[in-house]
Design a protein around this motif. Structure first.
Motif, PDB file in Angstrom:
ATOM      1  N   VAL A  17     -27.890  30.343  51.381  1.00 50.85           N
ATOM      2  CA  VAL A  17     -27.358  29.514  52.584  1.00 50.85           C
ATOM      3  C   VAL A  17     -25.801  30.116  52.821  1.00 50.85           C
ATOM      4  CG1 VAL A  17     -26.878  27.741  53.736  1.00 50.85           C
ATOM      5  CG2 VAL A  17     -28.901  27.964  52.185  1.00 50.85           C
ATOM      6  N   ASN A  18     -25.544  30.876  54.060  1.00 49.27           N
ATOM      7  CA  ASN A  18     -24.132  31.245  54.333  1.00 49.27           C
ATOM      8  C   ASN A  18     -23.619  30.768  55.709  1.00 49.27           C
ATOM      9  OD1 ASN A  18     -25.727  32.800  56.122  1.00 49.27           O
ATOM     10  ND2 ASN A  18     -25.003  34.565  55.550  1.00 49.27           N
ATOM     11  N   ARG A  19     -24.475  29.543  56.278  1.00 45.40           N
ATOM     12  CA  ARG A  19     -23.737  28.964  57.515  1.00 45.40           C
ATOM     13  C   ARG A  19     -24.558  27.600  57.658  1.00 45.40           C
ATOM     14  NH1 ARG A  19     -20.800  32.540  58.346  1.00 45.40           N
ATOM     15  NH2 ARG A  19     -21.057  34.302  59.561  1.00 45.40           N
ATOM     16  N   LEU A  20     -23.870  26.769  58.334  1.00 47.43           N
ATOM     17  CA  LEU A  20     -23.917  25.587  58.666  1.00 47.43           C
ATOM     18  C   LEU A  20     -25.269  25.276  59.192  1.00 47.43           C
ATOM     19  CD1 LEU A  20     -23.259  22.517  58.480  1.00 47.43           C
ATOM     20  CD2 LEU A  20     -21.985  23.261  60.750  1.00 47.43           C
ATOM     21  N   HIS A  38     -14.128  26.505  60.385  1.00 47.60           N
ATOM     22  CA  HIS A  38     -14.035  27.387  61.437  1.00 47.60           C
ATOM     23  C   HIS A  38     -14.458  26.559  62.790  1.00 47.60           C
ATOM     24  CE1 HIS A  38     -14.335  30.501  64.282  1.00 47.60           C
ATOM     25  NE2 HIS A  38     -15.571  30.204  64.591  1.00 47.60           N
ATOM     26  N   HIS A  39     -15.634  25.931  62.530  1.00 40.26           N
ATOM     27  CA  HIS A  39     -15.985  25.193  63.735  1.00 40.26           C
ATOM     28  C   HIS A  39     -15.218  24.092  64.367  1.00 40.26           C
ATOM     29  CE1 HIS A  39     -19.479  27.334  64.742  1.00 40.26           C
ATOM     30  NE2 HIS A  39     -20.060  27.376  63.599  1.00 40.26           N
ATOM     31  N   ARG A  40     -14.741  23.184  62.924  1.00 40.57           N
ATOM     32  CA  ARG A  40     -13.875  22.117  63.338  1.00 40.57           C
ATOM     33  C   ARG A  40     -12.683  22.581  63.840  1.00 40.57           C
ATOM     34  NH1 ARG A  40      -9.497  20.171  60.800  1.00 40.57           N
ATOM     35  NH2 ARG A  40      -9.361  21.556  59.093  1.00 40.57           N
ATOM     36  N   GLN A  47      -9.725  16.576  60.197  1.00 38.22           N
ATOM     37  CA  GLN A  47     -10.776  16.443  58.984  1.00 38.22           C
ATOM     38  C   GLN A  47     -11.149  14.713  59.312  1.00 38.22           C
ATOM     39  OE1 GLN A  47      -9.901  17.313  55.003  1.00 38.22           O
ATOM     40  NE2 GLN A  47     -10.619  19.542  55.356  1.00 38.22           N
ATOM     41  N   ASP A  48      -9.959  14.084  59.642  1.00 37.95           N
ATOM     42  CA  ASP A  48     -10.261  12.796  59.604  1.00 37.95           C
ATOM     43  C   ASP A  48     -11.147  12.369  60.841  1.00 37.95           C
ATOM     44  OD1 ASP A  48      -9.557  10.074  58.673  1.00 37.95           O
ATOM     45  OD2 ASP A  48      -8.171   9.605  60.579  1.00 37.95           O
ATOM     46  N   GLU A  49     -10.898  13.037  62.213  1.00 35.29           N
ATOM     47  CA  GLU A  49     -11.960  12.689  63.057  1.00 35.29           C
ATOM     48  C   GLU A  49     -13.083  13.229  62.890  1.00 35.29           C
ATOM     49  OE1 GLU A  49      -8.388  13.443  66.749  1.00 35.29           O
ATOM     50  OE2 GLU A  49      -9.592  15.265  65.943  1.00 35.29           O
ATOM     51  N   LEU A  50     -13.394  14.451  62.242  1.00 37.75           N
ATOM     52  CA  LEU A  50     -14.523  14.860  61.830  1.00 37.75           C
ATOM     53  C   LEU A  50     -15.211  13.925  61.060  1.00 37.75           C
ATOM     54  CD1 LEU A  50     -16.840  17.114  62.238  1.00 37.75           C
ATOM     55  CD2 LEU A  50     -15.812  18.237  60.391  1.00 37.75           C
ATOM     56  N   ALA A  51     -14.725  13.367  59.929  1.00 40.21           N
ATOM     57  CA  ALA A  51     -15.368  12.359  58.900  1.00 40.21           C
ATOM     58  C   ALA A  51     -15.793  11.290  59.717  1.00 40.21           C
ATOM     59  CB  ALA A  51     -14.496  12.228  57.847  1.00 40.21           C
ATOM     60  N   ILE A  82     -22.323  17.712  65.663  1.00 40.07           N
ATOM     61  CA  ILE A  82     -21.144  17.624  66.095  1.00 40.07           C
ATOM     62  C   ILE A  82     -20.397  18.749  66.440  1.00 40.07           C
ATOM     63  CG2 ILE A  82     -18.560  16.811  65.613  1.00 40.07           C
ATOM     64  CD1 ILE A  82     -19.941  14.174  64.005  1.00 40.07           C
ATOM     65  N   LEU A  83     -20.531  19.806  65.103  1.00 44.89           N
ATOM     66  CA  LEU A  83     -19.937  20.981  65.386  1.00 44.89           C
ATOM     67  C   LEU A  83     -20.832  22.343  65.952  1.00 44.89           C
ATOM     68  CD1 LEU A  83     -18.460  21.072  61.738  1.00 44.89           C
ATOM     69  CD2 LEU A  83     -17.496  20.464  63.574  1.00 44.89           C
ATOM     70  N   LEU A  84     -21.953  22.055  65.896  1.00 50.65           N
ATOM     71  CA  LEU A  84     -22.877  23.279  66.596  1.00 50.65           C
ATOM     72  C   LEU A  84     -23.312  23.047  68.104  1.00 50.65           C
ATOM     73  CD1 LEU A  84     -24.813  24.321  63.389  1.00 50.65           C
ATOM     74  CD2 LEU A  84     -22.693  25.252  64.358  1.00 50.65           C
ATOM     75  N   ALA A  85     -22.959  21.677  68.541  1.00 46.69           N
ATOM     76  CA  ALA A  85     -23.369  21.396  69.923  1.00 46.69           C
ATOM     77  C   ALA A  85     -22.672  22.335  70.942  1.00 46.69           C
ATOM     78  CB  ALA A  85     -23.075  19.715  70.295  1.00 46.69           C
TER      79      ALA A  85
END
Length: 88
Positions: A17-20, A38-40, A47-51, A82-85
């Motif tokens: 596996v090499n991608r989210l 990268h996406h973040r 990181q705080d917002e993503l978490a 969240i990241l791939l939308a």
């Protein structure tokens, strides 16, 4: 095994596996952690917002990205949402 399809001998199944988008949870491989970062950054999130968006704490996300903590399938699904939308 004449006439049987070798389902588990397919070389595509041995591909790491090499991608989210393909990650299903568990320990995050280093290349998937880079993809997440990268996406973040592209979304200009900390990181705080993503978490917080995923329902976990920042130290948990940081440890997961470093490979020291497993992510559940549910959190992984939230990360993908969240990241791939598509950017609105």
């Amino acid at each position: 095994p004449a006439g049987q399809i070798p389902l588990f001998d397919d070389p595509r199944m041995r591909k790491p596996v090499n991608r989210l988008a393909a990650f299903a949870g568990g320990l995050i491989p280093p290349v998937v952690a880079l993809d997440i970062e990268h996406h973040r950054r592209r979304r200009q999130m900390t990181q705080d917002e993503l978490a917080e968006s995923c329902g976990i704490r920042q130290p948990t996300l940081s440890n997961a990205l470093a490979g020291r903590y497993r992510l559940s399938a549910w959190v992984t699904h939230r990360l993908r949402d969240i990241l791939l939308a598509e950017a609105a």
